[in-house]
Design a protein around this motif. Structure first.
Motif, PDB file in Angstrom:
ATOM      1  N   MET A   1      74.481   0.187 -91.242  1.00 23.83           N
ATOM      2  CA  MET A   1      74.547  -0.970 -90.361  1.00 23.83           C
ATOM      3  C   MET A   1      73.289  -1.006 -89.503  1.00 23.83           C
ATOM      4  N   ASN A   2      72.472  -2.014 -89.717  1.00 24.65           N
ATOM      5  CA  ASN A   2      71.203  -2.125 -89.008  1.00 24.65           C
ATOM      6  C   ASN A   2      71.326  -3.080 -87.830  1.00 24.65           C
ATOM      7  N   LEU A   3      70.838  -2.633 -86.679  1.00 29.28           N
ATOM      8  CA  LEU A   3      70.884  -3.473 -85.486  1.00 29.28           C
ATOM      9  C   LEU A   3      69.712  -4.442 -85.478  1.00 29.28           C
ATOM     10  N   LYS A   4      70.013  -5.691 -85.157  1.00 28.91           N
ATOM     11  CA  LYS A   4      68.993  -6.693 -84.884  1.00 28.91           C
ATOM     12  C   LYS A   4      69.032  -6.984 -83.388  1.00 28.91           C
ATOM     13  N   LYS A   5      67.998  -7.641 -82.884  1.00 30.59           N
ATOM     14  CA  LYS A   5      67.972  -7.979 -81.464  1.00 30.59           C
ATOM     15  C   LYS A   5      67.552  -9.427 -81.281  1.00 30.59           C
ATOM     16  N   HIS A   6      68.157 -10.065 -80.287  1.00 30.99           N
ATOM     17  CA  HIS A   6      67.837 -11.458 -79.994  1.00 30.99           C
ATOM     18  C   HIS A   6      67.649 -11.602 -78.492  1.00 30.99           C
TER      19      HIS A   6
ATOM     20  N   TYR B   1      81.306   1.255 -82.877  1.00 35.52           N
ATOM     21  CA  TYR B   1      82.755   1.438 -82.973  1.00 35.52           C
ATOM     22  C   TYR B   1      83.296   0.939 -84.314  1.00 35.52           C
ATOM     23  N   TRP B   2      82.631  -0.041 -84.901  1.00 39.48           N
ATOM     24  CA  TRP B   2      83.143  -0.709 -86.097  1.00 39.48           C
ATOM     25  C   TRP B   2      82.565  -0.137 -87.384  1.00 39.48           C
ATOM     26  N   GLU B   3      81.975   1.077 -87.323  1.00 41.64           N
ATOM     27  CA  GLU B   3      81.251   1.594 -88.479  1.00 41.64           C
ATOM     28  C   GLU B   3      82.127   1.782 -89.713  1.00 41.64           C
TER      29      GLU B   3
ATOM     30  N   TYR C   1      82.999 -11.250 -95.941  1.00 39.67           N
ATOM     31  CA  TYR C   1      82.664 -12.126 -94.814  1.00 39.67           C
ATOM     32  C   TYR C   1      81.258 -11.835 -94.308  1.00 39.67           C
ATOM     33  N   ARG C   2      80.735 -12.770 -93.521  1.00 37.26           N
ATOM     34  CA  ARG C   2      79.565 -12.479 -92.705  1.00 37.26           C
ATOM     35  C   ARG C   2      80.082 -11.878 -91.403  1.00 37.26           C
ATOM     36  N   VAL C   3      79.711 -10.655 -91.115  1.00 38.59           N
ATOM     37  CA  VAL C   3      80.257  -9.931 -89.969  1.00 38.59           C
ATOM     38  C   VAL C   3      79.194  -9.815 -88.880  1.00 38.59           C
ATOM     39  N   ILE C   4      79.518 -10.337 -87.700  1.00 38.50           N
ATOM     40  CA  ILE C   4      78.652 -10.250 -86.534  1.00 38.50           C
ATOM     41  C   ILE C   4      79.321  -9.309 -85.532  1.00 38.50           C
ATOM     42  N   ALA C   5      78.633  -8.232 -85.171  1.00 37.98           N
ATOM     43  CA  ALA C   5      79.195  -7.257 -84.222  1.00 37.98           C
ATOM     44  C   ALA C   5      78.132  -6.925 -83.182  1.00 37.98           C
ATOM     45  N   PRO C   6      78.179  -7.572 -82.012  1.00 40.69           N
ATOM     46  CA  PRO C   6      77.172  -7.305 -80.990  1.00 40.69           C
ATOM     47  C   PRO C   6      77.463  -6.056 -80.170  1.00 40.69           C
ATOM     48  N   ASP C   7      76.411  -5.496 -79.586  1.00 42.60           N
ATOM     49  CA  ASP C   7      76.549  -4.591 -78.456  1.00 42.60           C
ATOM     50  C   ASP C   7      76.703  -5.490 -77.234  1.00 42.60           C
ATOM     51  N   LEU C   8      77.806  -5.395 -76.525  1.00 45.69           N
ATOM     52  CA  LEU C   8      78.000  -6.235 -75.354  1.00 45.69           C
ATOM     53  C   LEU C   8      76.948  -5.908 -74.289  1.00 45.69           C
ATOM     54  N   PRO C   9      76.615  -6.855 -73.413  1.00 48.57           N
ATOM     55  CA  PRO C   9      75.600  -6.596 -72.386  1.00 48.57           C
ATOM     56  C   PRO C   9      75.879  -5.316 -71.597  1.00 48.57           C
ATOM     57  N   GLY C  10      74.820  -4.496 -71.441  1.00 48.86           N
ATOM     58  CA  GLY C  10      74.955  -3.228 -70.730  1.00 48.86           C
ATOM     59  C   GLY C  10      75.516  -2.104 -71.572  1.00 48.86           C
ATOM     60  N   HIS C  11      75.811  -2.393 -72.825  1.00 47.33           N
ATOM     61  CA  HIS C  11      76.372  -1.410 -73.748  1.00 47.33           C
ATOM     62  C   HIS C  11      75.423  -1.233 -74.938  1.00 47.33           C
ATOM     63  N   GLY C  12      75.471  -0.030 -75.529  1.00 43.81           N
ATOM     64  CA  GLY C  12      74.631   0.205 -76.709  1.00 43.81           C
ATOM     65  C   GLY C  12      73.173  -0.099 -76.407  1.00 43.81           C
TER      66      GLY C  12
END
Length: 258
Positions: A1-6, A36-38, A48-59
């Motif tokens: 699972m690769n993190l992207k940033k916006h 958490y969703w690994e 599905y297309r799965v979107i799993a953000p790090d919530l603000p201040g987390h991760g």
């Protein structure tokens, strides 16, 4: 699972974006992250297309300015979906993520095909819980995030799972949380309103998912509203963290709902 940033206005939101198909959004709990969703994302991404953000201040997401609300966190999720040109999703919110999900459903209902509270509740904090949030802020301020996480994480799991390796993994994830972000999020949770009216009034499908052995949000707090468009499901052999404790059952519930 690769993190992207916006970059969203003055903040950066990190997120996982995997798979193709109807979009499913997964919002993690307090002092968690998209990690958490690994065990869940790879299976869901087959369909599905799965979107799993790090919530603000987390991760790896930057904190918001102090004084933000749960509604402000819902606004950030809406901004991410707009940036990704996603118009309709099924949203699953774990714990804190559930508070954000029901706020999102109140403010941005047109974005939702359906939504789920996972080990979460539409009720506000009790007076006792509010005192606990304030105590958490004081503990982080006085003793640091690591000590706070060491006390928090074991309560999230069923007692019979405390020797599992994923408990230590949850602690490691928790310690990546911004201390200021954690304190501000505690206050946002403390101040959130009762949102049972959202469950009572929504016309989209809802599934309320509870852990049989959840010590944080009891089953009756999750199953607060009964209507024909609201399903209720109990995950056995799980406390507050079914994505670790019984991921196959959680995946099954998500796929049959979405």
């Amino acid at each position: 699972m690769n993190l992207k940033k916006h970059q969203l206005n003055e903040s950066t939101l990190a997120y996982i974006d995997e798979g193709a198909g109807n979009p499913v959004v997964l919002l993690h709990g307090f002092c968690g992250s998209s990690q958490y969703w690994e065990k869940v994302v790879p299976e869901l991404a087959k369909h599905y297309r799965v979107i799993a953000p790090d919530l603000p201040g987390h991760g790896q997401s930057s904190p918001l300015k102090p004084g933000f609300s749960i509604d402000d966190l819902a606004q950030k999720i809406k901004e991410l979906l707009d940036a990704l040109n996603i118009e309709k999703v099924s949203m699953f919110g774990h714990s804190l993520g559930g508070y954000i999900t029901v706020a999102f459903a109140e403010k941005f209902n047109s974005y939702l095909n359906g939504f789920s509270l996972v080990h979460s509740t539409a009720f506000p904090d009790s007076d006792e819980a509010k005192k606990g949030r304030e105590a958490g802020v004081a503990k982080i301020k006085d003793e640091g995030i690591h000590t706070f996480i060491d006390g928090l994480v074991p309560k999230l799991f069923s007692p019979e799972h405390l020797n599992e390796s994923y408990v230590e993994k949850a602690k490691q994830i928790g310690c990546t949380t911004s201390p200021q972000g954690a304190m501000d999020t505690l206050l946002a949770m403390k101040n959130r309103p009762d949102r049972n009216h959202v469950l009572q009034n929504t016309e989209v499908p809802v599934i309320l998912i509870a852990g049989e052995q959840d010590q944080i949000v009891p089953v009756e707090k999750t199953f607060s509203v009964s209507r024909t468009n609201i399903k209720q499901a109990i995950i056995k052999n799980a406390g507050h963290m079914s994505m670790y404790e019984n991921p196959n059952e959680l995946i099954k519930l998500i796929t049959t709902f979405s």
